[in-house]
Design a protein around this motif. Structure first.
Motif, PDB file in Angstrom:
ATOM      1  N   MET A   1      28.733  34.812  54.427  1.00  0.00           N
ATOM      2  CA  MET A   1      27.960  36.058  54.471  1.00  0.00           C
ATOM      3  C   MET A   1      26.610  35.856  53.803  1.00  0.00           C
ATOM      4  O   MET A   1      26.515  35.221  52.755  1.00  0.00           O
ATOM      5  CB  MET A   1      28.737  37.171  53.772  1.00  0.00           C
ATOM      6  N   ILE A   2      25.572  36.398  54.393  1.00  0.00           N
ATOM      7  CA  ILE A   2      24.233  36.259  53.843  1.00  0.00           C
ATOM      8  C   ILE A   2      24.051  37.181  52.638  1.00  0.00           C
ATOM      9  O   ILE A   2      24.490  38.321  52.635  1.00  0.00           O
ATOM     10  CB  ILE A   2      23.172  36.586  54.909  1.00  0.00           C
ATOM     11  N   ALA A   3      23.451  36.646  51.605  1.00  0.00           N
ATOM     12  CA  ALA A   3      23.156  37.463  50.423  1.00  0.00           C
ATOM     13  C   ALA A   3      21.811  38.147  50.600  1.00  0.00           C
ATOM     14  O   ALA A   3      20.924  37.645  51.276  1.00  0.00           O
ATOM     15  CB  ALA A   3      23.131  36.562  49.183  1.00  0.00           C
ATOM     16  N   MET A   4      21.669  39.327  49.993  1.00  0.00           N
ATOM     17  CA  MET A   4      20.387  40.020  50.056  1.00  0.00           C
ATOM     18  C   MET A   4      19.347  39.214  49.281  1.00  0.00           C
ATOM     19  O   MET A   4      19.610  38.729  48.193  1.00  0.00           O
ATOM     20  CB  MET A   4      20.505  41.421  49.461  1.00  0.00           C
ATOM     21  N   LYS A   5      18.159  39.080  49.862  1.00  0.00           N
ATOM     22  CA  LYS A   5      17.098  38.298  49.250  1.00  0.00           C
ATOM     23  C   LYS A   5      16.028  39.226  48.692  1.00  0.00           C
ATOM     24  O   LYS A   5      15.614  40.150  49.365  1.00  0.00           O
ATOM     25  CB  LYS A   5      16.457  37.380  50.289  1.00  0.00           C
ATOM     26  N   GLU A   6      15.561  38.937  47.503  1.00  0.00           N
ATOM     27  CA  GLU A   6      14.525  39.775  46.920  1.00  0.00           C
ATOM     28  C   GLU A   6      13.141  39.357  47.388  1.00  0.00           C
ATOM     29  O   GLU A   6      12.339  40.183  47.800  1.00  0.00           O
ATOM     30  CB  GLU A   6      14.615  39.730  45.396  1.00  0.00           C
ATOM     31  N   ASN A   7      12.838  38.074  47.348  1.00  0.00           N
ATOM     32  CA  ASN A   7      11.482  37.635  47.660  1.00  0.00           C
ATOM     33  C   ASN A   7      11.420  36.527  48.703  1.00  0.00           C
ATOM     34  O   ASN A   7      10.337  36.179  49.162  1.00  0.00           O
ATOM     35  CB  ASN A   7      10.778  37.146  46.376  1.00  0.00           C
ATOM     36  N   ARG A   8      12.527  35.959  49.068  1.00  0.00           N
ATOM     37  CA  ARG A   8      12.513  34.887  50.054  1.00  0.00           C
ATOM     38  C   ARG A   8      12.327  35.450  51.458  1.00  0.00           C
ATOM     39  O   ARG A   8      12.589  36.610  51.733  1.00  0.00           O
ATOM     40  CB  ARG A   8      13.822  34.096  49.976  1.00  0.00           C
ATOM     41  N   THR A   9      11.873  34.596  52.358  1.00  0.00           N
ATOM     42  CA  THR A   9      11.630  34.996  53.745  1.00  0.00           C
ATOM     43  C   THR A   9      12.943  35.084  54.525  1.00  0.00           C
ATOM     44  O   THR A   9      13.807  34.212  54.411  1.00  0.00           O
ATOM     45  CB  THR A   9      10.688  33.986  54.426  1.00  0.00           C
ATOM     46  N   TYR A  10      13.071  36.135  55.315  1.00  0.00           N
ATOM     47  CA  TYR A  10      14.186  36.253  56.261  1.00  0.00           C
ATOM     48  C   TYR A  10      13.757  35.632  57.584  1.00  0.00           C
ATOM     49  O   TYR A  10      12.723  36.026  58.154  1.00  0.00           O
ATOM     50  CB  TYR A  10      14.535  37.726  56.498  1.00  0.00           C
ATOM     51  N   LYS A  11      14.528  34.685  58.058  1.00  0.00           N
ATOM     52  CA  LYS A  11      14.248  34.070  59.353  1.00  0.00           C
ATOM     53  C   LYS A  11      15.080  34.776  60.424  1.00  0.00           C
ATOM     54  O   LYS A  11      16.307  34.830  60.336  1.00  0.00           O
ATOM     55  CB  LYS A  11      14.571  32.578  59.316  1.00  0.00           C
ATOM     56  N   TRP A  12      14.381  35.310  61.422  1.00  0.00           N
ATOM     57  CA  TRP A  12      15.027  36.079  62.491  1.00  0.00           C
ATOM     58  C   TRP A  12      15.133  35.250  63.762  1.00  0.00           C
ATOM     59  O   TRP A  12      14.224  34.497  64.121  1.00  0.00           O
ATOM     60  CB  TRP A  12      14.209  37.336  62.793  1.00  0.00           C
ATOM     61  N   GLY A  13      16.263  35.440  64.450  1.00  0.00           N
ATOM     62  CA  GLY A  13      16.424  34.938  65.797  1.00  0.00           C
ATOM     63  C   GLY A  13      16.479  36.126  66.735  1.00  0.00           C
ATOM     64  O   GLY A  13      17.051  37.163  66.390  1.00  0.00           O
ATOM     65  N   MET A  14      15.881  36.013  67.892  1.00  0.00           N
ATOM     66  CA  MET A  14      15.831  37.112  68.853  1.00  0.00           C
ATOM     67  C   MET A  14      16.537  36.714  70.144  1.00  0.00           C
ATOM     68  O   MET A  14      16.204  35.700  70.760  1.00  0.00           O
ATOM     69  CB  MET A  14      14.381  37.488  69.147  1.00  0.00           C
ATOM     70  N   ILE A  15      17.516  37.504  70.561  1.00  0.00           N
ATOM     71  CA  ILE A  15      18.237  37.267  71.811  1.00  0.00           C
ATOM     72  C   ILE A  15      17.647  38.194  72.872  1.00  0.00           C
ATOM     73  O   ILE A  15      17.740  39.415  72.757  1.00  0.00           O
ATOM     74  CB  ILE A  15      19.742  37.529  71.645  1.00  0.00           C
ATOM     75  N   GLY A  16      17.049  37.610  73.901  1.00  0.00           N
ATOM     76  CA  GLY A  16      16.390  38.390  74.938  1.00  0.00           C
ATOM     77  C   GLY A  16      14.883  38.344  74.775  1.00  0.00           C
ATOM     78  O   GLY A  16      14.364  38.527  73.665  1.00  0.00           O
ATOM     79  N   CYS A  17      14.192  38.077  75.873  1.00  0.00           N
ATOM     80  CA  CYS A  17      12.732  37.954  75.841  1.00  0.00           C
ATOM     81  C   CYS A  17      12.094  38.889  76.863  1.00  0.00           C
ATOM     82  O   CYS A  17      11.134  38.528  77.543  1.00  0.00           O
ATOM     83  CB  CYS A  17      12.314  36.512  76.137  1.00  0.00           C
ATOM     84  N   GLY A  18      12.648  40.094  76.991  1.00  0.00           N
ATOM     85  CA  GLY A  18      12.166  41.044  77.981  1.00  0.00           C
ATOM     86  C   GLY A  18      10.885  41.742  77.578  1.00  0.00           C
ATOM     87  O   GLY A  18      10.319  41.499  76.504  1.00  0.00           O
TER      88      GLY A  18
END
Length: 335
Positions: A1-18
């Motif tokens: 499980m991902i821990a909540m980050k205070e100052n680090r960057t969240y890396k997002w993945g996106m499913i769908g390119c519509g």
């Protein structure tokens, strides 16, 4: 499980390119400080590659599992048609990642409940892209309501019409009018925004009914819908949606015992407050990337613990309201 980050960057993945991601959403994730759009996925690898290169996204895939389970990805934005939302969302929950789902949340209220259960059991936040809850023009309307500018609100009325488009007239396939994906047709795609906004402004809805018909015969989904509902506060509502009209119309009016508020759900016409024998008109433009404030609120939720206005629970309620209208009978919500 991902821990909540205070100052680090969240890396997002996106499913769908519509098309919804080109201007409305993906740039909002890219331009939000502390977020990075790290990867995109499309079923056609060449199109995913083209999208990634045009938007300066470093990674692209044609396999959703590869994206979801990538060790560097913290969160996933599901931007596919609603019939695949549950399929992907359950995978994201199982992978222990934060998730945001495009609206409507799923094709049924029951599917929404299954998605919410998965994220609740995993202890993960779940967001849904009902971004109007975060737009300044509607926050101003909410402020007027909360300040009692029009007194006790009695009723809300929404009239929405639009002509059939070229896709409809040519009978070209469009998932938005496929009864298996969007039973209400454009009602599912468009009216969901307004109904969700009304819940945000006026509180939960406890009963709803409607009449849904297909009058034009251009596609399998419904094209003419009327609905009425009641909020827990006692405010009544009525909506009429016609997707084969001669011209476009989008007018919402809130009736209080001391005045009225008039606005548009989709347009950027001025919001109008009438009270105390005075009329106030405010023009509040939307941001270039309309999901900007919505995404900023996701960051605030993850970093600061500020509750996001559009969660899986609120979005599921909107699905229930839509289903109740399309079923043509009154139902009392039963969670």
């Amino acid at each position: 499980m991902i821990a909540m980050k205070e100052n680090r960057t969240y890396k997002w993945g996106m499913i769908g390119c519509g098309s919804v991601t080109e201007v409305k959403s993906a740039p909002a994730y890219q331009h939000t400080e502390g977020f990075e759009l790290f990867a995109v996925m499309g079923r056609d690898l060449s199109k995913a590659k083209d999208y990634a290169h045009r938007h300066q996204v470093p990674n692209f895939y044609d396999d959703a599992d590869t994206l979801i389970n990538h060790p560097e990805i913290d969160a996933v934005y599901i931007a596919t048609p609603p019939d695949s939302h549950e399929f992907y969302a359950l995978k994201v929950a199982a992978a222990g990642k934060v998730c945001c789902i495009e609206k409507p949340m799923a094709t049924s209220y029951e599917a929404c409940k299954r998605i919410n259960a998965a994220f609740k059991n995993a202890g993960l936040p779940l967001f849904v892209s009902y971004y109007r809850r975060s737009l300044p023009r509607f926050l101003q309307i909410k402020q007027w309501i909360d300040e009692g500018k029009i007194g006790s609100i009695r009723h809300i009325h929404w009239q929405f019409c639009k002509p059939a488009n070229e896709l409809d007239m040519s009978r070209t396939y469009n998932w938005r009018t496929d009864i298996n994906i969007a039973p209400g047709g454009y009602f599912d795609d468009l009216a969901s925004h307004g109904l969700d906004l009304f819940v945000y402004l006026l509180g939960s809805i406890n009963s709803a009914e409607g009449l849904a018909e297909n009058k034009l015969g251009l596609y399998s989904a419904k094209d003419t819908i009327k609905g009425k509902w009641q909020h827990d506060s006692g405010v009544t509502g009525f909506g009429s949606w016609n997707f084969g009209a001669e011209s476009r119309e989008d007018i919402v009016k809130l009736y209080g015992n001391k005045g009225n508020i008039t606005f548009s759900v989709f347009g950027e016409s001025p919001i109008v407050l009438e009270c105390d024998d005075e009329t106030t008109q405010l023009s509040i433009p939307n941001p270039e990337h309309i999901q900007t404030h919505h995404v900023e609120n996701i960051k605030s939720h993850l970093r600061e613990g500020a509750l996001h206005p559009s969660t899986g629970e609120t979005a599921a309620h909107t699905n229930w309201v839509m289903e109740s209208i399309l079923k043509n009978k009154i139902e009392v919500i039963n969670n």
